[in-house]
Scaffold this motif. Structure first.
Motif, PDB file in Angstrom:
ATOM      1  N   LEU A  60      48.967 -26.653  -6.190  1.00  0.00           N
ATOM      2  CA  LEU A  60      49.264 -25.286  -5.764  1.00  0.00           C
ATOM      3  C   LEU A  60      50.363 -24.644  -6.607  1.00  0.00           C
ATOM      4  CD1 LEU A  60      49.441 -25.224  -1.859  1.00  0.00           C
ATOM      5  CD2 LEU A  60      47.955 -23.902  -3.332  1.00  0.00           C
ATOM      6  N   GLY A  61      51.451 -25.409  -6.764  1.00  0.00           N
ATOM      7  CA  GLY A  61      52.644 -24.833  -7.400  1.00  0.00           C
ATOM      8  C   GLY A  61      52.546 -24.763  -8.900  1.00  0.00           C
ATOM      9  N   GLY A  62      51.730 -25.630  -9.484  1.00  0.00           N
ATOM     10  CA  GLY A  62      51.647 -25.672 -10.941  1.00  0.00           C
ATOM     11  C   GLY A  62      52.346 -26.909 -11.474  1.00  0.00           C
ATOM     12  N   LEU A  63      51.727 -27.532 -12.496  1.00  0.00           N
ATOM     13  CA  LEU A  63      52.240 -28.808 -13.000  1.00  0.00           C
ATOM     14  C   LEU A  63      53.598 -28.634 -13.682  1.00  0.00           C
ATOM     15  CD1 LEU A  63      48.927 -30.166 -14.580  1.00  0.00           C
ATOM     16  CD2 LEU A  63      49.743 -30.325 -12.225  1.00  0.00           C
ATOM     17  N   LEU A 100      61.064 -23.922  11.490  1.00  0.00           N
ATOM     18  CA  LEU A 100      61.891 -25.109  11.198  1.00  0.00           C
ATOM     19  C   LEU A 100      61.006 -26.346  10.997  1.00  0.00           C
ATOM     20  CD1 LEU A 100      64.935 -24.683  13.649  1.00  0.00           C
ATOM     21  CD2 LEU A 100      64.974 -24.606  11.154  1.00  0.00           C
ATOM     22  N   ASN A 101      59.972 -26.490  11.842  1.00  0.00           N
ATOM     23  CA  ASN A 101      59.035 -27.606  11.664  1.00  0.00           C
ATOM     24  C   ASN A 101      58.425 -27.578  10.265  1.00  0.00           C
ATOM     25  OD1 ASN A 101      59.366 -28.459  14.308  1.00  0.00           O
ATOM     26  ND2 ASN A 101      57.556 -27.392  15.076  1.00  0.00           N
ATOM     27  N   GLY A 102      58.050 -26.383   9.851  1.00  0.00           N
ATOM     28  CA  GLY A 102      57.448 -26.228   8.521  1.00  0.00           C
ATOM     29  C   GLY A 102      58.444 -26.596   7.428  1.00  0.00           C
ATOM     30  N   LEU A 103      59.697 -26.183   7.603  1.00  0.00           N
ATOM     31  CA  LEU A 103      60.729 -26.501   6.605  1.00  0.00           C
ATOM     32  C   LEU A 103      60.983 -27.997   6.529  1.00  0.00           C
ATOM     33  CD1 LEU A 103      63.458 -23.730   7.138  1.00  0.00           C
ATOM     34  CD2 LEU A 103      61.974 -24.059   5.152  1.00  0.00           C
ATOM     35  N   ILE A 153      54.612 -23.488   1.167  1.00  0.00           N
ATOM     36  CA  ILE A 153      53.299 -22.985   1.615  1.00  0.00           C
ATOM     37  C   ILE A 153      52.592 -24.046   2.461  1.00  0.00           C
ATOM     38  CG2 ILE A 153      50.971 -22.332   0.826  1.00  0.00           C
ATOM     39  CD1 ILE A 153      52.281 -20.910  -1.540  1.00  0.00           C
ATOM     40  N   VAL A 154      52.564 -25.268   1.926  1.00  0.00           N
ATOM     41  CA  VAL A 154      51.854 -26.331   2.650  1.00  0.00           C
ATOM     42  C   VAL A 154      52.559 -26.635   3.985  1.00  0.00           C
ATOM     43  CG1 VAL A 154      51.190 -28.772   2.588  1.00  0.00           C
ATOM     44  CG2 VAL A 154      50.858 -27.354   0.578  1.00  0.00           C
ATOM     45  N   GLY A 155      53.881 -26.749   3.941  1.00  0.00           N
ATOM     46  CA  GLY A 155      54.638 -27.085   5.158  1.00  0.00           C
ATOM     47  C   GLY A 155      54.454 -26.046   6.247  1.00  0.00           C
ATOM     48  N   ALA A 214      56.943 -26.600  -7.295  1.00  0.00           N
ATOM     49  CA  ALA A 214      57.029 -27.639  -6.263  1.00  0.00           C
ATOM     50  C   ALA A 214      57.651 -27.068  -4.996  1.00  0.00           C
ATOM     51  CB  ALA A 214      57.848 -28.825  -6.767  1.00  0.00           C
ATOM     52  N   LEU A 215      58.683 -26.238  -5.175  1.00  0.00           N
ATOM     53  CA  LEU A 215      59.367 -25.653  -4.016  1.00  0.00           C
ATOM     54  C   LEU A 215      58.443 -24.701  -3.256  1.00  0.00           C
ATOM     55  CD1 LEU A 215      61.995 -25.176  -2.402  1.00  0.00           C
ATOM     56  CD2 LEU A 215      62.522 -23.322  -3.983  1.00  0.00           C
ATOM     57  N   VAL A 216      57.823 -23.793  -3.972  1.00  0.00           N
ATOM     58  CA  VAL A 216      56.958 -22.805  -3.308  1.00  0.00           C
ATOM     59  C   VAL A 216      55.718 -23.488  -2.722  1.00  0.00           C
ATOM     60  CG1 VAL A 216      55.586 -20.712  -3.657  1.00  0.00           C
ATOM     61  CG2 VAL A 216      57.842 -20.900  -4.709  1.00  0.00           C
ATOM     62  N   GLY A 217      55.147 -24.417  -3.489  1.00  0.00           N
ATOM     63  CA  GLY A 217      53.977 -25.163  -3.004  1.00  0.00           C
ATOM     64  C   GLY A 217      54.303 -25.909  -1.721  1.00  0.00           C
TER      65      GLY A 217
END
Lengths: 290, 448
Positions: free
Chosen positions: A237-240, A9-12, A252-254, A246-249
């Motif tokens: 990360l996600g691609g321009l 949840l913290n990551g989300l 991953i980062v979160g 943006a969602l997946v990037g």
């Protein structure tokens, strides 16, 4: 297990801010080809606007006022985006990347000074919505409902942007511009107007993210710097220009940050850059970039 | 558990012993030096006002909790001094400047103050980085600089013990360094929670956080044998999301968590930690946490260990027993609608250290003293402040007692105050390393 639910949840929660901020950055970059260093300042405008409204009027009905503050932050940041695009960004489209960086960095400084002139240099607190929403009990842990509220708003905003980009005429034209600008122009798409709209939309999303953060942290000068740096990692990360990227990037980062802090606290930030390096080496255009 | 109430007798004993002892030693010691150093006994006193540049964060993250209250205290003190005839008949012309912009900007500004504006003294700096960058200019350019709030212990220390003092002839710090906060916390934990087994830490990832933790860790391991550090977290400065850190701290099972987080970071962390229930499982030990209960309000949790960067507190020394604190608290509150916090007391100490040093040197030389004479008078000087007695050591660094307490909701206050029954004062000699000895070396020598 309960701890792991909290870590996820913290990551989300962190990913929510990253998604909103990087989505705006990604739209601007994808559609217009502009690397906007002032994006963090648009985040800051949203934060100050919301904190000011909640602080000034939120004593009696904090949630209602906070919802109004979210809309106001979205609107003011969006408007600032429109102004920026039509005044200083537009002449930069045909210029080299370094001109864009220079002009958007100038815009960053300009907006910071504008914030200082408008709200002064001190902190604005707007914690009422966070305080009164209460907590969810998960086993032996408690989790603030406000964090879930942020995740929910982000999901709604993400669906809204997906709908605009996938199902509306404007969205299809924006995607056409991002795929092939010259061809889109040849097809009669009014690129200038759509550029302004895209920039305004990206700015509004940054403002919304800024507004969502102030119930948990004071609005201060420089509040937009951390989200800007993180958003760049997400976009790379996600691609321009990719919503999915943006969602997946952001996820991953979160999640990497959330779990990394628990198990590898000394390398919190290097861990993120390490993952970015691995992805870029194996897929230079990012996970969903073209 | 031994609980101790600070009564009149104990307060007078602590403050009085320190005051009389250090004061007498200080005044006598330094006056001999000044006398030796000065031949001329009569000099004129300029008619022009004394130019003072005060430098604090007036914008940014450190403005609200430190810079603006500190700057307000400077203004209050300067007005008070002017109302009472100034310093040796000269009025103070105080100008406030913003500390924001980084060390390079501050170095340029300080050069301008000394070389172009020809200020009599610079009173300033909250950031340790700025102090470290600016203080060497005192001797390089011949300007008197009194650092007032920055905390790093390395400012006046050298790399090896023993080292020669003072490091700077014209450079001072009119408050104690972070050693007193972190040693004070360790002493408090030893006194009130001697049975603890697990500690953790969350500190900002730069010199301030690392130095604070180093001193605390060294001291707690010396004082509470067998204690284990189960987690040390290093968030970046101005982090907006501490949820992952808080989960990690909860998961560590620590009983006490050391922290030197400050400003908006401390408020953000506290707010998010309240929401995530951290304070039900562990208690914080904040090295300079005194301003935050007032900042957060009634939501601030009870039972948190708070250090006051000295004995700087609006309720200590008790205002009915120490009139200077009564005056300071009432005047500050009247003007700014807030209780003074430790940076305000630090600002008082800086401006009144300058005043006392000028008056002492002036009396000895029979007129307005030179910067070098003021510097000699300030070394080993003791003055009465709202917090008790401040002594400037021969290393040109302030030496103070330290107050540590625990937050408690008490009727009549809109935020938790330090529990009057569980305040502890640790005297200066117990928390300040001797001049010429590095703080870590001194702590490590305790066993021997």
């Amino acid at each position: 297990m309960e701890n792991w639910i909290i870590y996820i949840l913290n990551g989300l929660y962190f990913a929510s801010f990253l998604f909103l901020t990087s989505l705006g950055l990604s739209i601007i970059l994808g559609v217009m080809g502009i690397l906007n260093l002032a994006h963090g300042s648009l985040f800051a405008i949203g934060a100050f606007m919301a904190a000011w409204i909640v602080g000034a009027f939120g004593a009696k009905a904090p949630i209602t006022i906070f919802v109004i503050a979210l809309l106001a932050a979205l609107g003011v940041s969006g408007l600032m985006g429109l102004l920026l695009e039509t005044s200083i960004i537009r002449p930069m489209y045909q210029r080299a990347l370094e001109y864009q960086l220079l002009i958007t960095f100038g815009a960053l400084l300009l907006i910071e000074d504008l914030i200082k002139m408008t709200w002064g240099g001190t902190a604005y607190y707007a914690s009422k919505p966070f305080d009164i929403m209460g907590n969810l009990v998960i086993g032996n842990n408690q989790y603030p409902l406000y964090f879930l509220f942020v995740i929910l708003i982000t999901i709604m905003a993400g669906i809204g942007v997906w709908f605009i980009m996938s199902k509306t005429r404007i969205g299809i034209m924006l995607r056409a511009i991002s795929m092939d600008r010259e061809m889109a122009r040849a097809m009669g798409i009014r690129i200038r107007k759509l550029n302004t709209l895209a920039f305004g939309m990206g700015a509004a999303l940054a403002g919304l993210a800024g507004a969502l953060i102030v119930p948990t942290t004071p609005a201060l000068l420089g509040i937009g710097m951390e989200p800007l740096i993180m958003a760049f990692i997400v976009v790379v990360l996600g691609g321009l220009g990719s919503l999915k990227g943006a969602l997946v990037g952001a996820l991953i980062v979160g999640e990497t940050r959330s779990i990394g802090i628990v198990f590898f606290p000394e390398i919190e930030l290097p861990l993120l850059f390490l993952i970015a390096v691995i992805i870029l080496v194996s897929k230079p255009q990012g996970l969903f970039g073209r | 558990m031994a609980e101790k109430k600070i009564g009149r007798r104990q307060f007078i004993k602590t403050a009085g012993t320190a005051g009389i002892g250090l004061g007498a030693a200080g005044i006598l010691g330094s006056s001999v030096k000044v006398r030796k150093a000065t031949a001329a006994q009569t000099r004129s006193i300029p008619k022009t006002p004394i130019k003072i540049a005060s430098v604090s964060f007036l914008t940014g993250a450190a403005a609200a909790p430190f810079g603006i209250p500190g700057d307000n205290a400077y203004k209050l003190c300067a007005e008070e001094i002017n109302k009472n005839g100034g310093i040796m008949g000269r009025k103070i012309e105080l100008k406030s400047f913003d500390e924001a912009g980084g060390a390079d900007a501050q170095v340029k500004l300080a050069r301008k103050f000394i070389l172009e504006d020809k200020v009599d003294v610079i009173l300033g700096y909250i950031s340790s980085g700025n102090c470290k960058a600016v203080l060497p200019l005192s001797d390089e350019l011949g300007g008197l600089i009194i650092a007032y709030d920055c905390g790093t212990h390395v400012l006046m220390e050298e790399k090896r013990s023993p080292y020669k003092v003072p490091k700077y002839t014209l450079g001072f710090r009119s408050s104690a360094h972070l050693g007193i906060d972190n040693i004070g916390l360790a002493l408090y934990i030893k006194q009130y929670y001697p049975g603890i087994k697990k500690v953790a830490a969350i500190n900002p990832d730069y010199a301030w956080g690392r130095d604070s933790y180093l001193v605390f860790e060294t001291a707690i391991k010396e004082l509470v044998p067998g204690v284990e550090v189960v987690k040390a977290l290093w968030p970046k400065l101005f982090t907006t999301d501490y949820t992952a850190h808080i989960s990690a701290l909860i998961g560590s099972g620590a009983e006490v968590i050391h922290s030197a987080l400050w400003g908006g970071d401390a408020v953000t962390f506290t707010k998010q930690a309240i929401g995530m229930g951290l304070f039900k499982k562990a208690r914080m030990a904040y090295s300079r946490g005194e301003p935050y209960p007032q900042e957060v309000g009634m939501d601030y949790p009870e039972g948190q260990i708070i250090c006051c960067a000295g004995t700087h507190y609006f309720l200590y020394p008790p205002t009915d027993k120490w009139p200077r604190n009564k005056w300071f608290v009432e005047e500050f509150q009247k003007r700014y609608n807030k209780y003074p916090t430790y940076p305000c007391y630090h600002a008082y100490q800086a401006i009144y250290t300058y005043k006392a040093a000028v008056e002492k040197a002036g009396a000895l030389v029979g007129g307005w003293p030179s910067k070098e004479e003021i510097s000699q008078a300030a070394s080993e000087l003791s003055i009465e402040t709202p917090s008790g007695i401040l002594t400037i050591g021969e290393d040109h660094n302030g030496r103070e007692d330290v107050l540590v307490g625990i937050s408690k909701k008490v009727k009549g206050y809109p935020f938790p105050i330090l529990d009057p029954d569980r305040m502890a004062i640790f005297p200066a000699h117990q928390v300040n390393a001797p001049a010429g000895i590095r703080t870590e070396d001194w702590i490590n020598s305790w066993k021997a």
